[in-house]
Enzyme design. Structure first.
Site, PDB file in Angstrom:
ATOM      1  N   ARG A 164      33.747  36.857  31.719  1.00 25.51           N
ATOM      2  CA  ARG A 164      32.758  37.887  32.045  1.00 25.51           C
ATOM      3  C   ARG A 164      33.131  39.216  31.386  1.00 25.51           C
ATOM      4  O   ARG A 164      32.995  40.285  31.969  1.00 25.51           O
ATOM      5  CB  ARG A 164      32.625  38.070  33.571  1.00 25.51           C
ATOM      6  CG  ARG A 164      32.243  36.818  34.322  1.00 25.51           C
ATOM      7  CD  ARG A 164      30.866  36.307  33.948  1.00 25.51           C
ATOM      8  NE  ARG A 164      30.584  35.060  34.653  1.00 25.51           N
ATOM      9  CZ  ARG A 164      30.899  33.848  34.178  1.00 25.51           C
ATOM     10  NH1 ARG A 164      31.485  33.740  32.989  1.00 25.51           N
ATOM     11  NH2 ARG A 164      30.623  32.770  34.858  1.00 25.51           N
ATOM     12  N   SER A 238      25.643  36.963  41.528  1.00 23.08           N
ATOM     13  CA  SER A 238      27.052  37.017  41.942  1.00 23.08           C
ATOM     14  C   SER A 238      27.574  38.449  41.813  1.00 23.08           C
ATOM     15  O   SER A 238      27.556  39.021  40.723  1.00 23.08           O
ATOM     16  CB  SER A 238      27.897  36.073  41.086  1.00 23.08           C
ATOM     17  OG  SER A 238      27.462  34.741  41.243  1.00 23.08           O
ATOM     18  N   GLU A 334      31.701  42.029  39.605  1.00 26.43           N
ATOM     19  CA  GLU A 334      31.064  41.602  38.366  1.00 26.43           C
ATOM     20  C   GLU A 334      29.925  42.548  38.001  1.00 26.43           C
ATOM     21  O   GLU A 334      29.618  42.758  36.843  1.00 26.43           O
ATOM     22  CB  GLU A 334      30.532  40.166  38.522  1.00 26.43           C
ATOM     23  CG  GLU A 334      29.961  39.576  37.249  1.00 26.43           C
ATOM     24  CD  GLU A 334      29.633  38.104  37.405  1.00 26.43           C
ATOM     25  OE1 GLU A 334      28.674  37.648  36.768  1.00 26.43           O
ATOM     26  OE2 GLU A 334      30.338  37.397  38.167  1.00 26.43           O
TER      27      GLU A 334
END
Length: 338
Positions: A164, A238, A334
């Site tokens: 990520r 998320s 995130e």
């Protein structure tokens, strides 16, 4: 040509549905319009925020700079034997690109079905799901340098992809605006069904020899069953990354919590399921004021109606503190906080 607007609400432009304003706002539908915008004095005088689908952002206050909404369209493909190079404009909805590839038999992105956002944001975040990451299919991207309005092509090595993560979130942050991304796909599918949820759903559907269309449908079904639709309840998918820890730390966690959900990670490390950690701390479905976690997936924070970004952020802080106190593992967001 792009038109500068003043004091624009960003509520329609972020999937959390947080109601904040931007001092200046411009939406661009072409490379030419972007280059023209970058040539304006106001661009050099203001802090910039580049928006795609607004699906990975949490606004905690008004934005005093210029928001540039990149809506450059278009998808094209060049077929060379079994190899396919697919190029999409930065403003293309990510799932529209996946559907295009699946419909044409171009394999590689089917596991990434229903990920929210736009194509332009995909390499920045190195989006991923169900055993596949953007870096696995990335070929190159075209971007314009904000300071000079000059075009540059970034290849795989330039992007420095991580979990990520990419160079666009680090040393290149705030310097470039991506206008198009190219993906290397294949007409011969090498399916990734390593995740148990995919295998279970294929068995339930009695699919023994799945196609990329089957994988896309299964992944979409799994995501819909777990994740809320941003059009009905504000969220950014998320909210936390799955933490990656070393073997020694994993042994400590495993000794105390033998049922912890985990996966192997690069460099002999271990990835823990953040959703499991959060749920184990009693947060699944918890409601605090107008925010909370989703009833079916503790990894997703939601806006039940009129939550402010600060309220969502404060709730995420409580989750981080609680998980660390119990497991000794620090969660990392995130979602980008502004």
């Amino acid at each position: 040509m792009s038109i500068l607007q003043q004091n624009i609400s960003l509520k329609p432009y972020n999937t959390f549905g947080v109601d904040v304003n931007s001092a200046l706002f411009a939406e661009v539908f072409s490379v030419e319009a972007l280059k023209e915008l970058l040539g304006m004095d106001v661009v050099r005088q203001r802090r910039l925020l580049v928006l795609g689908g607004g699906s990975n952002l949490l606004f905690t206050k008004d934005f005093e700079g210029l928001v540039i909404k990149v809506s450059i369209p278009g998808i094209s493909a060049v077929v060379d034997g079994e190899q396919v190079l697919v190029t999409a404009g930065a403003g293309v909805v990510w799932n529209d690109l996946v559907n295009y590839c699946v419909a044409n038999g171009y394999a590689g992105v089917e596991n990434l079905s229903l990920i929210p956002g736009t194509v332009g944001a995909s390499p920045i975040q190195n989006i991923g799901a169900y055993g596949v990451e953007l870096k696995d299919v990335f070929y190159s991207c075209t971007a314009y340098e904000i300071a000079t309005a000059e075009e540059r092509i970034f290849n795989f090595e330039d992007c420095k992809f991580g979990y990520r993560d990419s160079a666009f979130k680090n040393e290149l942050k705030g310097r470039y605006i991506i206008t198009a991304v190219s993906f290397k796909l294949n007409r011969q599918a090498q399916l990734n069904t390593s995740y148990g949820a995919i295998q279970a759903e294929l068995r339930d559907r009695n699919i023994l020899q799945p196609t990329i269309a089957d994988i896309s449908k299964v992944v979409s079904h799994i995501r819909v069953s777990k994740l809320p639709d941003p059009s009905t309840i504000g969220n950014a998918g998320s909210f936390f990354k799955n933490p990656i820890i070393n073997q020694d730390q994993f042994k400590e966690v495993l000794t105390k919590f033998p049922d912890v959900v985990h996966y192997p990670a690069a460099g002999q490390k271990v990835k823990l399921a953040a959703g499991w950690l959060i749920e184990a701390c009693g947060f699944k479905g918890k409601v605090v004021g107008e925010t909370g976690t989703w009833k079916n997936q503790a990894l997703v924070l939601v806006n039940h109606g009129t939550a402010t970004g600060q309220e969502v952020y404060d709730f995420s802080e409580e989750i981080i503190r609680t998980v660390y106190a119990r497991f000794g593992v620090e969660l990392e967001r995130e979602v980008n906080i502004l």
